[in-house]
Every structure is written in structure tokens, then in C-alpha cells.
Scaffold this motif. Structure first.
Motif, PDB file in Angstrom:
ATOM      1  N   ALA A  52       0.894  -1.383  -0.079  1.00  0.00           N
ATOM      2  CA  ALA A  52       0.143  -0.027  -0.657  1.00  0.00           C
ATOM      3  C   ALA A  52       0.896   1.616  -0.480  1.00  0.00           C
ATOM      4  O   ALA A  52       0.561   1.803  -0.914  1.00  0.00           O
ATOM      5  CB  ALA A  52      -1.093  -0.272   1.137  1.00  0.00           C
ATOM      6  N   PHE A  53       1.807   1.240   0.466  1.00  0.00           N
ATOM      7  CA  PHE A  53       3.409   2.465   0.856  1.00  0.00           C
ATOM      8  C   PHE A  53       3.463   2.268  -0.784  1.00  0.00           C
ATOM      9  O   PHE A  53       3.632   3.566  -0.974  1.00  0.00           O
ATOM     10  CB  PHE A  53       4.057   1.379   2.064  1.00  0.00           C
ATOM     11  N   ARG A  54       4.010   1.504  -0.952  1.00  0.00           N
ATOM     12  CA  ARG A  54       4.553   1.140  -2.737  1.00  0.00           C
ATOM     13  C   ARG A  54       3.638   2.718  -4.053  1.00  0.00           C
ATOM     14  O   ARG A  54       3.821   2.930  -3.961  1.00  0.00           O
ATOM     15  CB  ARG A  54       5.091   0.112  -2.715  1.00  0.00           C
ATOM     16  N   GLU A  55       2.268   1.906  -3.154  1.00  0.00           N
ATOM     17  CA  GLU A  55       0.841   2.840  -4.397  1.00  0.00           C
ATOM     18  C   GLU A  55       0.922   3.326  -3.821  1.00  0.00           C
ATOM     19  O   GLU A  55       0.885   4.271  -5.174  1.00  0.00           O
ATOM     20  CB  GLU A  55      -0.212   1.638  -4.150  1.00  0.00           C
ATOM     21  N   LYS A  56       0.841   3.945  -3.034  1.00  0.00           N
ATOM     22  CA  LYS A  56       0.602   5.370  -2.689  1.00  0.00           C
ATOM     23  C   LYS A  56       1.972   6.197  -3.485  1.00  0.00           C
ATOM     24  O   LYS A  56       1.764   7.134  -4.274  1.00  0.00           O
ATOM     25  CB  LYS A  56       1.082   5.800  -0.885  1.00  0.00           C
ATOM     26  N   LEU A  57       2.937   6.215  -3.366  1.00  0.00           N
ATOM     27  CA  LEU A  57       4.387   6.571  -4.116  1.00  0.00           C
ATOM     28  C   LEU A  57       3.996   6.928  -5.504  1.00  0.00           C
ATOM     29  O   LEU A  57       4.505   7.438  -6.469  1.00  0.00           O
ATOM     30  CB  LEU A  57       5.613   6.427  -4.130  1.00  0.00           C
ATOM     31  N   LEU A  58       4.347   5.181  -6.414  1.00  0.00           N
ATOM     32  CA  LEU A  58       3.737   5.042  -7.516  1.00  0.00           C
ATOM     33  C   LEU A  58       3.127   6.019  -8.331  1.00  0.00           C
ATOM     34  O   LEU A  58       2.541   6.508  -8.953  1.00  0.00           O
ATOM     35  CB  LEU A  58       3.354   4.002  -7.741  1.00  0.00           C
ATOM     36  N   ASN A  59       1.460   6.341  -8.001  1.00  0.00           N
ATOM     37  CA  ASN A  59       0.466   7.117  -7.401  1.00  0.00           C
ATOM     38  C   ASN A  59       0.375   8.582  -6.995  1.00  0.00           C
ATOM     39  O   ASN A  59      -0.526   9.366  -7.737  1.00  0.00           O
ATOM     40  CB  ASN A  59      -0.586   6.767  -7.534  1.00  0.00           C
ATOM     41  N   ALA A  60       1.655   9.263  -6.809  1.00  0.00           N
ATOM     42  CA  ALA A  60       1.773  10.176  -5.980  1.00  0.00           C
ATOM     43  C   ALA A  60       1.398  11.175  -7.350  1.00  0.00           C
ATOM     44  O   ALA A  60       2.124  11.182  -8.849  1.00  0.00           O
ATOM     45  CB  ALA A  60       2.911  10.455  -5.361  1.00  0.00           C
ATOM     46  N   LYS A  61       1.526  12.996  -6.951  1.00  0.00           N
ATOM     47  CA  LYS A  61       0.734  13.356  -8.352  1.00  0.00           C
ATOM     48  C   LYS A  61       1.079  15.042  -7.514  1.00  0.00           C
ATOM     49  O   LYS A  61       1.208  15.589  -6.408  1.00  0.00           O
ATOM     50  CB  LYS A  61      -0.961  14.187  -8.617  1.00  0.00           C
ATOM     51  N   SER A  62       1.259  15.735  -8.808  1.00  0.00           N
ATOM     52  CA  SER A  62       2.282  17.063  -8.124  1.00  0.00           C
ATOM     53  C   SER A  62       1.815  18.166  -9.463  1.00  0.00           C
ATOM     54  O   SER A  62       1.932  17.407 -10.258  1.00  0.00           O
ATOM     55  CB  SER A  62       4.044  17.071  -8.254  1.00  0.00           C
ATOM     56  N   LYS A  63       1.913  19.485  -9.007  1.00  0.00           N
ATOM     57  CA  LYS A  63       1.123  20.554  -9.736  1.00  0.00           C
ATOM     58  C   LYS A  63       2.520  21.439 -10.454  1.00  0.00           C
ATOM     59  O   LYS A  63       3.008  21.135  -9.135  1.00  0.00           O
ATOM     60  CB  LYS A  63       0.174  21.422  -8.477  1.00  0.00           C
ATOM     61  N   ASN A  64       2.537  21.487 -11.742  1.00  0.00           N
ATOM     62  CA  ASN A  64       3.336  22.082 -12.116  1.00  0.00           C
ATOM     63  C   ASN A  64       2.902  23.237 -11.428  1.00  0.00           C
ATOM     64  O   ASN A  64       2.069  24.065 -10.958  1.00  0.00           O
ATOM     65  CB  ASN A  64       3.451  21.773 -13.654  1.00  0.00           C
ATOM     66  N   LYS A  65       4.348  24.432 -12.161  1.00  0.00           N
ATOM     67  CA  LYS A  65       4.259  25.790 -11.827  1.00  0.00           C
ATOM     68  C   LYS A  65       2.372  26.952 -12.657  1.00  0.00           C
ATOM     69  O   LYS A  65       2.043  27.893 -11.823  1.00  0.00           O
ATOM     70  CB  LYS A  65       4.882  27.092 -12.606  1.00  0.00           C
ATOM     71  N   ARG A  66       1.699  25.718 -13.083  1.00  0.00           N
ATOM     72  CA  ARG A  66       0.904  26.569 -14.055  1.00  0.00           C
ATOM     73  C   ARG A  66      -0.227  25.732 -13.307  1.00  0.00           C
ATOM     74  O   ARG A  66      -1.586  25.845 -13.927  1.00  0.00           O
ATOM     75  CB  ARG A  66       0.749  26.168 -15.212  1.00  0.00           C
ATOM     76  N   GLY A  67      -0.173  24.904 -12.869  1.00  0.00           N
ATOM     77  CA  GLY A  67      -1.458  24.250 -12.099  1.00  0.00           C
ATOM     78  C   GLY A  67      -1.975  22.976 -12.443  1.00  0.00           C
ATOM     79  O   GLY A  67      -3.163  22.575 -11.541  1.00  0.00           O
ATOM     80  N   GLU A  68      -1.083  22.400 -13.267  1.00  0.00           N
ATOM     81  CA  GLU A  68      -1.785  21.900 -13.377  1.00  0.00           C
ATOM     82  C   GLU A  68      -1.250  20.233 -12.758  1.00  0.00           C
ATOM     83  O   GLU A  68       0.478  20.109 -12.565  1.00  0.00           O
ATOM     84  CB  GLU A  68      -0.730  21.475 -15.680  1.00  0.00           C
ATOM     85  N   GLU A  69      -1.397  19.241 -13.028  1.00  0.00           N
ATOM     86  CA  GLU A  69      -1.381  17.674 -12.053  1.00  0.00           C
ATOM     87  C   GLU A  69      -0.398  16.896 -13.282  1.00  0.00           C
ATOM     88  O   GLU A  69      -1.008  16.491 -13.896  1.00  0.00           O
ATOM     89  CB  GLU A  69      -2.527  17.495 -11.123  1.00  0.00           C
ATOM     90  N   GLY A  70       0.407  16.271 -12.573  1.00  0.00           N
ATOM     91  CA  GLY A  70       0.535  15.614 -13.057  1.00  0.00           C
ATOM     92  C   GLY A  70       1.831  14.191 -12.108  1.00  0.00           C
ATOM     93  O   GLY A  70       2.082  14.546 -11.325  1.00  0.00           O
ATOM     94  N   ILE A  71       2.234  13.808 -12.391  1.00  0.00           N
ATOM     95  CA  ILE A  71       3.553  12.605 -11.961  1.00  0.00           C
ATOM     96  C   ILE A  71       3.949  13.543 -11.150  1.00  0.00           C
ATOM     97  O   ILE A  71       5.025  14.289 -11.214  1.00  0.00           O
ATOM     98  CB  ILE A  71       4.467  11.684 -12.951  1.00  0.00           C
ATOM     99  N   GLY A  72       4.212  12.958  -9.592  1.00  0.00           N
ATOM    100  CA  GLY A  72       5.248  13.738  -8.671  1.00  0.00           C
ATOM    101  C   GLY A  72       6.140  13.229  -7.990  1.00  0.00           C
ATOM    102  O   GLY A  72       6.245  11.832  -7.988  1.00  0.00           O
ATOM    103  N   GLY A  73       6.940  14.124  -7.386  1.00  0.00           N
ATOM    104  CA  GLY A  73       8.087  12.835  -6.475  1.00  0.00           C
ATOM    105  C   GLY A  73       6.957  13.681  -4.496  1.00  0.00           C
ATOM    106  O   GLY A  73       6.003  13.954  -4.721  1.00  0.00           O
ATOM    107  N   ARG A  74       7.796  12.324  -4.251  1.00  0.00           N
ATOM    108  CA  ARG A  74       7.529  12.250  -2.445  1.00  0.00           C
ATOM    109  C   ARG A  74       8.566  12.324  -1.858  1.00  0.00           C
ATOM    110  O   ARG A  74      10.002  11.705  -2.266  1.00  0.00           O
ATOM    111  CB  ARG A  74       6.484  11.114  -2.153  1.00  0.00           C
ATOM    112  N   TYR A  75       8.802  12.393  -0.233  1.00  0.00           N
ATOM    113  CA  TYR A  75      10.071  11.672   0.774  1.00  0.00           C
ATOM    114  C   TYR A  75       9.470  10.582   1.283  1.00  0.00           C
ATOM    115  O   TYR A  75       8.020  10.871   1.436  1.00  0.00           O
ATOM    116  CB  TYR A  75      10.226  13.098   1.205  1.00  0.00           C
TER     117      TYR A  75
END
Length: 150
Positions: A52-75
Motif C-alpha cells: 500500500a505504501f509503494r502504491e501511494k508513491l507510484l500514484n503520487a501527483k504534483s502540480k506544476n507552476k501553472r497548476g496542472e497536475e502530473g506525475i510527482g515526487g515524494r519523500y
């Protein structure tokens, strides 16, 4: 504060200390806030479910400077328990910097340049893993790297 100007919210340290001292929390996922100004706690769990932890990382999304959502990083921090041959059970608090190679340039740059700030704030990390693709966060891969002390 990181080179990127991103700060670490005090809740990040509080959550980490609860994991480290209380042993109730099994993992924490941190993200850079949508305004790219600070690292915040996204989620914690008391369940030692690495899948479940791994899936959360794999599915993480981030917004770019324009507010568009895409693949994202995490710690993330995971209180990893594993068996060693002849030595029994071990436990290592493991830091994972997840930044997929196919994430957009801005999130990759921000997660990369802010990593040291969060690591410095979390006293007591036993292992550190830089993960850039799904194979890097496979359970067996993580155990292999952690048990070798890398």
C-alpha cells in the motif's frame, strides 16, 4: 531551508518523532506543498503494508507552476522490519526520496534540491534510498539495499 527555498513544516518533525519514539506509526509520506514553499506531511499509517505504501508513491501527483497536475515526487520514511540470516529481526528507519524519471522537470528539480533540508530535519534515519523508477521501490530491492547498509 533548502537551496530551493523550500522549508520543512514543523509537523514533519513531529510525525517523524512519533514514528521513531512511539513505534505506532509505520510510515510517513511527505510532499512539497502545492505552492512549492514547504515540505508537509501528506499521509501517515499505522499499518506495516509495504504494498500500500509503494502504491501511494507510484500514484503520487504534483502540480506544476501553472497548476496542472502530473506525475510527482515524494519523500517518505518507512520503519522497515526484516529478517537477516542468522541475526534475526532488524528494524531500520528508512528514508526514501521518490522522484520518477518521467516526472516533469520542475517537480524533479524541486524534490532534488529540497531533499537535504528534510533529511537534516529528521534525526535518526538509518538508511537512505534514492528511487527513480518502480523497481527501486520493490520490497525486495529496498530490503536488499537497507540490509547492506546503503
Amino acid at each position: 531551508m533548502a537551496q530551493s527555498g523550500v522549508s520543512v513544516h514543523p509537523d514533519c518533525i513531529t510525525a517523524f518523532n512519533e514514528l521513531k519514539l512511539g513505534k505506532d506509526t509505520k510510515w510517513i509520506i511527505y510532499k512539497i506543498s502545492d505552492d512549492w514553499k514547504e515540505i508537509v506531511v501528506e499521509e501517515t499509517s499505522k499499518q506495516a503494508d509495504f504494498g500500500a505504501f509503494r502504491e501511494k508513491l507510484l500514484n503520487a501527483k504534483s502540480k506544476n507552476k501553472r497548476g496542472e497536475e502530473g506525475i510527482g515526487g515524494r519523500y517518505a520514511v518507512y520503519d522497515l522490519e526484516y529478517d537477516t540470516a542468522g541475526e534475526g529481526k532488524r528494524s531500520k528507519i528508512t528514508f526514501i526520496a521518490w522522484c520518477p524519471d518521467d516526472a516533469p522537470q520542475y517537480p524533479r528539480m524541486m524534490y532534488s534540491s529540497s531533499k537535504e533540508a528534510i533529511k537534516r530535519a529528521l534525526n535518526g534515519l538509518a538508511a537512505d534510498i534514492q528511487a527513480n523508477d518502480a523497481d527501486d521501490i520493490e520490497y525486495d530491492s529496498v530490503i536488499s539495499r537497507v540490509s547492506k547498509g546503503r
